[in-house]
Motif scaffolding. Structure first.
Motif, PDB file in Angstrom:
ATOM      1  N   HIS A 186       0.836  -1.207   0.000  1.00 44.57           N
ATOM      2  CA  HIS A 186       0.000   0.000   0.000  1.00 44.57           C
ATOM      3  C   HIS A 186       0.872   1.260   0.000  1.00 44.57           C
ATOM      4  O   HIS A 186       0.678   2.157  -0.819  1.00 44.57           O
ATOM      5  CB  HIS A 186      -0.918  -0.022   1.224  1.00 44.57           C
ATOM      6  CG  HIS A 186      -1.743   1.214   1.392  1.00 44.57           C
ATOM      7  ND1 HIS A 186      -2.991   1.360   0.824  1.00 44.57           N
ATOM      8  CD2 HIS A 186      -1.498   2.375   2.051  1.00 44.57           C
ATOM      9  CE1 HIS A 186      -3.477   2.553   1.130  1.00 44.57           C
ATOM     10  NE2 HIS A 186      -2.595   3.194   1.876  1.00 44.57           N
ATOM     11  N   GLU A 187       1.832   1.305   0.903  1.00 47.06           N
ATOM     12  CA  GLU A 187       2.680   2.503   0.980  1.00 47.06           C
ATOM     13  C   GLU A 187       3.498   2.672  -0.296  1.00 47.06           C
ATOM     14  O   GLU A 187       3.685   3.793  -0.783  1.00 47.06           O
ATOM     15  CB  GLU A 187       3.599   2.438   2.210  1.00 47.06           C
ATOM     16  CG  GLU A 187       2.857   2.496   3.553  1.00 47.06           C
ATOM     17  CD  GLU A 187       1.923   3.695   3.690  1.00 47.06           C
ATOM     18  OE1 GLU A 187       2.235   4.767   3.127  1.00 47.06           O
ATOM     19  OE2 GLU A 187       0.866   3.560   4.336  1.00 47.06           O
ATOM     20  N   HIS A 196       1.497   4.367  -2.805  1.00 46.53           N
ATOM     21  CA  HIS A 196       1.551   5.828  -2.670  1.00 46.53           C
ATOM     22  C   HIS A 196       2.828   6.366  -3.314  1.00 46.53           C
ATOM     23  O   HIS A 196       2.821   7.394  -3.985  1.00 46.53           O
ATOM     24  CB  HIS A 196       1.584   6.231  -1.189  1.00 46.53           C
ATOM     25  CG  HIS A 196       0.251   6.224  -0.503  1.00 46.53           C
ATOM     26  ND1 HIS A 196      -0.846   6.884  -0.996  1.00 46.53           N
ATOM     27  CD2 HIS A 196      -0.147   5.660   0.672  1.00 46.53           C
ATOM     28  CE1 HIS A 196      -1.869   6.718  -0.153  1.00 46.53           C
ATOM     29  NE2 HIS A 196      -1.475   5.977   0.858  1.00 46.53           N
ATOM     30  N   GLU A 239      -6.039   7.432  -1.438  1.00 47.84           N
ATOM     31  CA  GLU A 239      -5.966   6.102  -0.822  1.00 47.84           C
ATOM     32  C   GLU A 239      -6.297   5.011  -1.841  1.00 47.84           C
ATOM     33  O   GLU A 239      -5.705   3.932  -1.830  1.00 47.84           O
ATOM     34  CB  GLU A 239      -6.912   6.015   0.380  1.00 47.84           C
ATOM     35  CG  GLU A 239      -6.463   6.854   1.577  1.00 47.84           C
ATOM     36  CD  GLU A 239      -5.031   6.571   2.007  1.00 47.84           C
ATOM     37  OE1 GLU A 239      -4.595   5.400   1.935  1.00 47.84           O
ATOM     38  OE2 GLU A 239      -4.322   7.515   2.382  1.00 47.84           O
TER      39      GLU A 239
HETATM   40 ZN   LIG Z   1      -2.553   5.193   2.537  1.00 47.70          ZN
END
Ligand SMILES: [Zn+2]
Length: 547
Positions: free
Chosen positions: A349-350, A353, A377
């Protein structure tokens, strides 16, 4: 980074057209932003200087000098002579400069809030101007203290660790004891549950503000072209999908985490600490987004005083030089003592980003995160969510969990987030409602959880106190993610299949805009249809596969 040069470079000479003046100021603004992000990540790393050897103190001084100069220059600009986009750029730069002054102050070495009494009268605190702010700050401080120190039957731990252990502890009796060790945490928010308790006193004020100023939920919906009146029915449809496609037998709340953690327990032994980076980097490389060549840095080791929260930040937005967007830098922060599936998903997830911000390619005024948190997100979840697909697990982990178990791992936390969003919506619509009873009703009806109105176990998300209405962002984010993923699958196939051109394709259509285009336009062009719950509910039907 040329910090010395920035400080000494002369004030831009007057003269030239307004747009030439803007060009010079925007270049200096880009230097200021670069300093801002370098201070941010250097501070987060807990070190005294950045990778180029410039000290934090020097960067803070340089930021102040540059920020003040650019702000002054923008003030003096004849904006009446600038076109629409330039005017928007000037307003955006002013706002970002205003919001970034805080990095010039050194934080106090202890980030612990000043110890205030957690034995207080909510109504006495909630009077006069900024009553809501004062009360919510106090509840949040007391909540934070309890979250950092949870006394379990076997040790002293913290909220995140206890919730994680609920997913792996094989004994139901131990799980119950672990769960109930969170009671002081809940009580810091719910008190005795009466209308005079901390949360319910705060709720009356918060609901009053929503009525007066409009709710943040309606604002978030409108920013995505969703009719605010449709929000509650959408949340209910998502919860109904969970209800209808998961086993109907009721479970205790402490068993919920364990029951939905089967995929994680199956896959975690395949992922040691070193495999976190290996799998993460291999997957993103296969999609054409090699973290190394993109200049993505990872700070993943435990460290005294490091925040338990994982996050990602620009280190240096790409700048246009001679027609090309050049060198960029992004930073991922998280803390891993061990491997495991849950940590891997968080790292994916990171990194999602990080590859997003690395692709931002626009003029300096707009080189920032997009204007919508749910969209941001969703972009991080876009590739990450593939880890719940058996084909992905087979390819990257060498084994897989059953689809239904994986999908429950994927959607359990989303279902809870949606339940929290619905709770907030309902108690704000009628603040006389008892949140404990409302939560028991929602979780028993949709999540098959045994009702326990005697406990305020809903009160374990800081956002509920700190930022009422924020939970809705997770629900909207899940909708956007599912719809984006369905669209990508349709156009290019699934993410588990290597596709070296994927990153460029996504960058051109989704990642590169920063603040240069409103999210609702980016989404409309990419999806070719309006945002809705259909894709999410469709994917959630797979929760019932193999049952
Ligand atoms: Zn996030």
């Amino acid at each position: 980074m040329t910090v010395g040069g920035c400080i000494q470079s002369p004030v831009p000479p007057l003269g030239g057209t307004a747009s030439e003046q803007l060009g010079r100021l925007e270049n200096q603004f880009a230097d200021t932003r670069e300093l801002y992000f370098q201070i941010y990540v250097t501070d987060a790393r807990g070190v005294a200087g950045n990778l180029r050897g410039v000290s934090l103190a020097d960067m803070r001084r340089a930021h102040r000098a540059l920020r003040e100069r650019v702000a002054e220059g923008l003030e003096g600009l004849d904006t009446a002579r600038l076109g629409g986009e330039d005017g928007h750029a000037v307003r955006t730069m002013r706002r970002l400069l205003d919001e970034s002054a805080w990095v010039e102050e050194e934080r106090s070495p202890s980030s612990e809030p000043v110890a205030e009494s957690c034995q207080y009268s909510p109504s006495a605190l909630a009077t006069g101007d900024s009553a809501l702010q004062r009360l919510s700050a106090r509840i949040y401080a007391c909540y934070g203290a309890e979250a950092r120190r949870v006394v379990t039957p076997t040790d002293t731990s913290d909220r995140l660790t206890v919730l994680g252990r609920l997913g792996t502890e094989p004994s139901a009796e131990q799980r119950r004891a672990l769960f109930l060790s969170l009671q002081p945490l809940w009580r810091s928010v719910t008190g005795d549950g009466s209308p005079a308790s901390p949360y319910r006193t705060m709720l009356a004020l918060s609901a009053e503000r929503w009525r007066r100023e409009g709710s943040p939920i309606a604002a978030a919906a409108r920013s995505l072209r969703i009719d605010p009146a449709q929000v509650e029915p959408m949340l209910v449809r998502i919860l109904e999908a969970w209800r209808d496609h998961t086993p109907p037998a009721r479970v205790e709340p402490w068993d919920w985490y364990y029951d939905n953690g089967a995929a994680s327990r199956t896959l975690s032994p395949r992922i040691n600490r070193a495999a976190l980076r290996e799998v993460n980097d291999r997957f993103y490389r296969d999609q054409g987004a090699d973290p190394e060549t993109l200049g993505i840095h990872f700070d993943l080791d435990p460290r005294e005083g490091k925040t338990p929260v994982a996050f990602t930040q620009f280190g240096k937005p790409a700048r246009l030089r001679r027609g090309k967007y050049g060198e960029r830098e992004a930073w991922v922060f998280a803390t891993y003592r061990v491997g495991g599936f849950d940590n891997l998903v968080e790292l994916l997830h990171e990194t999602g980003h990080a590859i997003h911000v690395s692709a931002v390619a626009t003029r300096p005024a707009f080189a920032d995160w997009p204007d919508s948190d749910p969209f941001t997100e969703a972009l991080a979840d876009l590739l990450e969510m593939e880890a719940f697909e058996p084909e992905w697990q087979q390819r990257y982990l060498g084994g897989s969990a059953p689809v239904a178990a994986s999908l429950r791992g994927k959607y359990a936390s989303i279902a809870l987030d949606v339940a929290w969003a619905l709770l907030e919506l309902r108690v704000h619509a009628d603040p006389s409602r008892d949140p404990n009873a409302e939560w028991a009703a929602i979780t028993s009806e949709y999540l098959h959880i045994v009702p326990h109105p005697e406990w305020g176990w809903w009160a374990m998300r800081g956002q509920l106190v700190d930022s009422p209405g924020y939970m809705m962002n997770y629900a909207l984010g899940a909708m956007i993610t599912a719809q984006l993923r369905a669209r990508v699958r349709e156009q290019r196939g699934p993410f588990w299949r290597p596709d070296k051109k994927m990153y460029d394709w996504l960058s051109n259509r989704l990642y590169r805009f920063g603040l240069s285009r409103p999210t609702r336009e980016v989404l409309r062009d990419f999806l070719g249809e309006s945002l809705g719950v259909e894709a999410l509910v469709g994917d959630m039907r797979r929760l019932g596969e193999g049952r």
